[in-house]
Write an enzyme that holds these catalytic residues in place. Structure first.
Site, PDB file in Angstrom:
ATOM      1  N   TYR A 120       0.947  -1.414  -0.080  1.00  0.00           N
ATOM      2  CA  TYR A 120       0.004  -0.139  -0.060  1.00  0.00           C
ATOM      3  C   TYR A 120       0.851   1.179  -0.165  1.00  0.00           C
ATOM      4  CZ  TYR A 120      -3.656  -3.257   0.639  1.00  0.00           C
ATOM      5  OH  TYR A 120      -4.621  -4.290   0.286  1.00  0.00           O
ATOM      6  N   HIS A 152      -1.590  -8.113  11.270  1.00  0.00           N
ATOM      7  CA  HIS A 152      -1.497  -6.636  11.378  1.00  0.00           C
ATOM      8  C   HIS A 152      -0.328  -6.122  11.789  1.00  0.00           C
ATOM      9  CE1 HIS A 152      -6.348  -6.795  11.114  1.00  0.00           C
ATOM     10  NE2 HIS A 152      -5.720  -7.075  10.043  1.00  0.00           N
ATOM     11  N   GLU A 202     -13.529  -9.118  13.626  1.00  0.00           N
ATOM     12  CA  GLU A 202     -14.064  -9.397  12.470  1.00  0.00           C
ATOM     13  C   GLU A 202     -14.648 -10.826  12.374  1.00  0.00           C
ATOM     14  OE1 GLU A 202     -10.602  -9.178   9.962  1.00  0.00           O
ATOM     15  OE2 GLU A 202     -11.208 -11.149   8.974  1.00  0.00           O
ATOM     16  N   ASN A 248      -9.072  -3.270  10.774  1.00  0.00           N
ATOM     17  CA  ASN A 248      -7.894  -3.762   9.908  1.00  0.00           C
ATOM     18  C   ASN A 248      -7.390  -2.401   9.172  1.00  0.00           C
ATOM     19  OD1 ASN A 248     -10.737  -4.930  10.020  1.00  0.00           O
ATOM     20  ND2 ASN A 248      -9.368  -6.843   9.341  1.00  0.00           N
ATOM     21  N   GLY A 267       0.580  -6.824   0.364  1.00  0.00           N
ATOM     22  CA  GLY A 267      -0.214  -7.565   1.206  1.00  0.00           C
ATOM     23  C   GLY A 267      -1.608  -7.647   0.394  1.00  0.00           C
ATOM     24  N   GLY A 327      -7.787 -10.224   3.242  1.00  0.00           N
ATOM     25  CA  GLY A 327      -9.078 -10.471   2.929  1.00  0.00           C
ATOM     26  C   GLY A 327     -10.175  -9.319   2.590  1.00  0.00           C
TER      27      GLY A 327
HETATM   28  P1  FAE Z   1       2.975  -4.571   2.787  1.00  0.00           P
HETATM   29  O1  FAE Z   1       1.641  -4.517   1.950  1.00  0.00           O
HETATM   30  O2  FAE Z   1       3.158  -5.629   3.377  1.00  0.00           O
HETATM   31  O3  FAE Z   1       3.899  -4.315   1.268  1.00  0.00           O
HETATM   32  C1  FAE Z   1       5.422  -4.508   1.360  1.00  0.00           C
HETATM   33  C2  FAE Z   1       6.290  -4.827   0.345  1.00  0.00           C
HETATM   34  O4  FAE Z   1       7.373  -4.804   0.391  1.00  0.00           O
HETATM   35  C3  FAE Z   1       5.745  -6.524   0.012  1.00  0.00           C
HETATM   36  O5  FAE Z   1       5.587  -6.777  -1.210  1.00  0.00           O
HETATM   37  C4  FAE Z   1       7.167  -6.932   0.268  1.00  0.00           C
HETATM   38  O6  FAE Z   1       7.403  -8.181  -0.427  1.00  0.00           O
HETATM   39  C5  FAE Z   1       8.252  -5.896  -0.074  1.00  0.00           C
HETATM   40  N1  FAE Z   1       9.383  -5.813   0.580  1.00  0.00           N
HETATM   41  C6  FAE Z   1       9.677  -5.872   1.979  1.00  0.00           C
HETATM   42  N2  FAE Z   1      11.087  -6.038   2.210  1.00  0.00           N
HETATM   43  C7  FAE Z   1      11.536  -5.605   1.214  1.00  0.00           C
HETATM   44  C8  FAE Z   1      13.216  -5.565   0.878  1.00  0.00           C
HETATM   45  N3  FAE Z   1      13.864  -5.475   1.505  1.00  0.00           N
HETATM   46  N4  FAE Z   1      13.230  -5.123  -0.597  1.00  0.00           N
HETATM   47  C9  FAE Z   1      12.179  -5.034  -1.543  1.00  0.00           C
HETATM   48  N5  FAE Z   1      11.048  -5.389  -1.170  1.00  0.00           N
HETATM   49  C10 FAE Z   1      10.670  -5.778   0.246  1.00  0.00           C
HETATM   50  O7  FAE Z   1       2.964  -3.285   3.466  1.00  0.00           O
HETATM   51  N6  FAE Z   1      -5.769  -5.613   6.194  1.00  0.00           N
HETATM   52  C11 FAE Z   1      -6.789  -4.884   5.968  1.00  0.00           C
HETATM   53  O8  FAE Z   1      -6.878  -3.697   5.953  1.00  0.00           O
HETATM   54  N7  FAE Z   1      -7.813  -5.731   5.814  1.00  0.00           N
HETATM   55  C12 FAE Z   1      -7.963  -6.967   5.679  1.00  0.00           C
HETATM   56  O9  FAE Z   1      -8.822  -7.655   5.301  1.00  0.00           O
HETATM   57  C13 FAE Z   1      -6.645  -7.661   5.838  1.00  0.00           C
HETATM   58  N8  FAE Z   1      -6.387  -9.079   5.870  1.00  0.00           N
HETATM   59  C14 FAE Z   1      -5.275  -9.670   5.786  1.00  0.00           C
HETATM   60  C15 FAE Z   1      -5.239 -11.100   5.600  1.00  0.00           C
HETATM   61  C16 FAE Z   1      -3.826 -11.551   5.611  1.00  0.00           C
HETATM   62  C17 FAE Z   1      -3.545 -13.065   5.505  1.00  0.00           C
HETATM   63  C18 FAE Z   1      -2.628 -10.859   5.912  1.00  0.00           C
HETATM   64  C19 FAE Z   1      -1.201 -11.130   5.673  1.00  0.00           C
HETATM   65  C20 FAE Z   1      -2.674  -9.270   6.133  1.00  0.00           C
HETATM   66  C21 FAE Z   1      -4.148  -8.795   6.136  1.00  0.00           C
HETATM   67  N9  FAE Z   1      -4.276  -7.451   6.186  1.00  0.00           N
HETATM   68  C22 FAE Z   1      -5.505  -7.254   6.043  1.00  0.00           C
HETATM   69  C23 FAE Z   1      -3.091  -6.576   6.433  1.00  0.00           C
HETATM   70  C24 FAE Z   1      -2.558  -5.641   5.396  1.00  0.00           C
HETATM   71  O10 FAE Z   1      -2.487  -6.582   4.340  1.00  0.00           O
HETATM   72  C25 FAE Z   1      -1.322  -5.144   5.549  1.00  0.00           C
HETATM   73  O11 FAE Z   1      -1.781  -4.061   6.848  1.00  0.00           O
HETATM   74  C26 FAE Z   1      -0.772  -3.994   4.411  1.00  0.00           C
HETATM   75  O12 FAE Z   1      -0.570  -4.970   3.386  1.00  0.00           O
HETATM   76  C27 FAE Z   1       0.525  -3.325   4.869  1.00  0.00           C
HETATM   77  O13 FAE Z   1       0.763  -2.572   3.938  1.00  0.00           O
HETATM   78  P2  FAE Z   1       2.327  -1.742   3.735  1.00  0.00           P
HETATM   79  O14 FAE Z   1       2.256  -0.834   2.696  1.00  0.00           O
HETATM   80  O15 FAE Z   1       2.703  -1.594   4.989  1.00  0.00           O
END
Ligand code: FAE
Length: 528
Positions: free
Chosen positions: A40, A467, A381, A505, A135, A140
């Site tokens: 995000y 989270h 949830e 979330n 993520g 979800g």
């Molecule tokens: P994120 O989306 O984790 O993106 C970080 C990116 O950076 C990833 O693609 C990594 O591969 C990449 N990365 C990390 N380190 C490196 C590096 N050293 N070099 C290059 N690339 C790198 O971060 N949240 C909701 O609001 N609603 C939901 O329904 C919900 N359900 C979820 C269900 C599951 C199974 C999971 C795992 C999470 C869920 N979440 C939900 C949480 C949400 O996906 C999470 O808060 C966000 O994705 C975090 O966003 P960021 O931008 O912080």
């Protein structure tokens, strides 16, 4: 929207700069702006930089998920996981370890850069998405805007009116947030599980609320009618959705590439961040192949560096940079303020007449909202458990107001970054979840399920979180707009800005805060 593509070096100047490290390649690819990670925070940064006409490179350690496997699908389903499911594992590690204490859920797989990772620390493991979209590929889709009062409590220096008037609406519009049709919800077999949990909550005198989502509910209704290929109605979620979900590759990132100014490199993990004598940033990456072997090293230079590697990724990069001296001016709050958003998962056993249905949509659309209960604030949830048969289990992901926080520290001996979260800190979330669900069980004469989380009597899954939040908290490690203190032109745009808890979330909050940061940075910092 432009189709997603990656290009090895498209749009980048290859310049023969002196290498910062003798062992590294002499060639450095430079771009005015680099974004680390494509979740995000990274996706918002990439789009807004691209729209501002700034040539931007996104470095993502995971794959671009756009090619089909031998089954003709990009992603595998939760019920039949294969190598695409998890990040370099020999066996899947699903949140539900067992069913009836039997090891029915997890499967052996071959190691591969799969889409879901479970990162293990001593007393906590963290689920994260890997790939272009982060993520958004595995979550979800629940797109929840926090209560203004709690947002203001967590971010006392942020203008709440501006957030709720401008940045939350902007984020929701871009993410494609929509809601399940109430009439369809009331009648469809696919949400019987949610209606059954709602009844149990109502019997307890608790309020439930519909929760928006980024899954296209028009598409879901067509799935149910048999006129569209099933995805949410075919058990797809934590290992990716082949249809229906507006993940970031279909929204922000597609638009970012459409500007013509943004390039994404995949399978490239940023290993370290430092600064050249002229103040520009220097990044070293490991390029990996499908076996996980490091097949090359990259070096990149940029003027503006945006960290969107998620709470774990960004915290790790900055803690290491500070403690190994490559960015020595980072302050002591880098790595601090981390929490699990109070996550605890649990199941209840319903009476035989309170069925949850053999057919369950994988996208949650309802929550039990007891956040206003000052004694024990919980937002739970109502989660699906699509096993393909009637099992009478109501599953929940409880988000509790756990005040516990932990820090990341650099371990010199191993060269790794550790997380100091303890089991006692998780026990705080469990106590709060238990207090709420004891009430629900008492009002409905029901009991917990003891068979879902491994050990014989484990009721509450307290050892993982979906989270991860914090590690570079807004206003502490950064200024009030995500500018990292002590390092000019270095920004954090992801979940590490959120101080460990947001009560719902988190991705809508992360997206809205990133929009706010980008609006300010583009107006003030990048002007010629
Ligand atoms: P994120 O989306 O984790 O993106 C970080 C990116 O950076 C990833 O693609 C990594 O591969 C990449 N990365 C990390 N380190 C490196 C590096 N050293 N070099 C290059 N690339 C790198 O971060 N949240 C909701 O609001 N609603 C939901 O329904 C919900 N359900 C979820 C269900 C599951 C199974 C999971 C795992 C999470 C869920 N979440 C939900 C949480 C949400 O996906 C999470 O808060 C966000 O994705 C975090 O966003 P960021 O931008 O912080």
């Amino acid at each position: 929207m432009a189709a997603l593509q990656t290009a090895a070096t498209l749009g980048f100047t290859r310049v023969g700069l002196q290498s910062a490290r003798a062992a590294e390649p002499a060639a450095v690819e430079s771009a005015p702006a680099i974004v680390v990670g494509s979740g995000y925070g990274g996706a918002v940064a990439a789009l807004r930089l691209g729209q501002a006409g700034i040539r931007t490179l996104v470095l993502e350690m995971g794959r671009l998920w756009n090619t089909t496997g031998s089954d003709g699908k990009v992603f595998c389903s939760t019920l039949a996981p294969d190598q695409r499911s998890m990040w370099f594992r020999t066996r899947t590690e699903a949140p539900l370890a067992t069913f009836l204490w039997l090891d029915l859920v997890n499967k052996d797989i071959s190691p591969y850069p799969g889409v879901l990772d479970r990162v293990h620390f001593d007393a906590m493991s963290v689920y994260v998405g890997r790939g272009v979209g982060g993520g958004s590929l595995v979550n979800g889709g629940m797109a929840v805007t926090p209560l203004p009062a709690y947002f203001a409590e967590q971010f006392p220096t942020v203008d709440v009116n501006e957030m709720y008037g401008t940045y939350f609406p902007r984020a929701r519009a871009m993410l494609g947030v929509n809601s399940v049709g109430p009439a369809w919800f009331e009648s469809t077999e696919w949400y019987r599980f949610a209606r059954t949990s709602r009844k149990a909550a109502a019997n307890t005198g608790l309020r439930t609320t519909f929760v928006p989502n980024v899954y296209d509910f028009g598409y879901m209704e067509r799935e149910a009618a048999g006129t569209a290929t099933k995805s949410a109605l075919a058990g797809e979620v934590i290992y990716g959705n082949n249809h229906g979900k507006k993940s970031l590759d279909k929204t922000y990132l597609a638009a970012a590439l459409g500007t013509g100014n943004v390039t994404i490199h995949t399978m490239e993990r940023v290993r370290s961040v430092g600064r050249a004598p002229d103040g520009t940033y220097v990044l070293t990456t490991d390029r990996i192949d499908d076996t996980g072997t490091v097949v090359g090293t990259g070096q990149y230079g940029c003027t503006y560096l945006f960290l969107g590697a998620g709470s774990l990724g960004t915290s790790e990069l900055l803690v290491r940079a500070r403690d190994t001296g490559t960015l020595p001016d980072l302050n002591s709050r880098v790595g601090a303020g981390w929490g699990t958003n109070g996550n605890t998962m649990l199941g209840r056993a319903n009476h035989l007449w309170d069925t949850v249905g053999a057919h369950q949509a994988t996208m949650p659309v309802m929550g039990i909202d007891d956040w206003a209960n000052a004694d024990n604030p919980v937002f739970a949830e109502i989660a699906p458990l699509p096993m393909g048969f009637e099992h009478w289990v109501s599953l929940y992901l409880a988000i509790t107001k756990n005040p516990e926080r932990a820090s990341f520290t650099y371990d010199t001996a191993s060269g790794s970054v550790k997380l100091g979260w303890s089991a006692a800190q998780s026990a705080v979330s469990v106590r709060m979840a238990k207090k709420l669900f004891d009430r629900i069980n008492a009002a409905n004469a029901t009991i917990y399920r003891y068979d879902l989380f491994g050990s014989p009597s484990k009721v509450f899954a307290d050892d993982f979180t979906y989270h991860p939040l914090g590690g570079c908290v807004l206003g502490e490690a950064t200024d009030d707009y995500g500018r990292v203190k002590g390092c000019s032109r270095l920004y954090v745009t992801d979940g590490s800005l959120v101080p460990g808890s947001i009560g719902v979330n988190p991705f809508v909050t992360i997206t809205a805060l990133a929009e706010r940061t980008m609006a300010r940075v583009l107006a003030e910092d990048t002007a010629p």
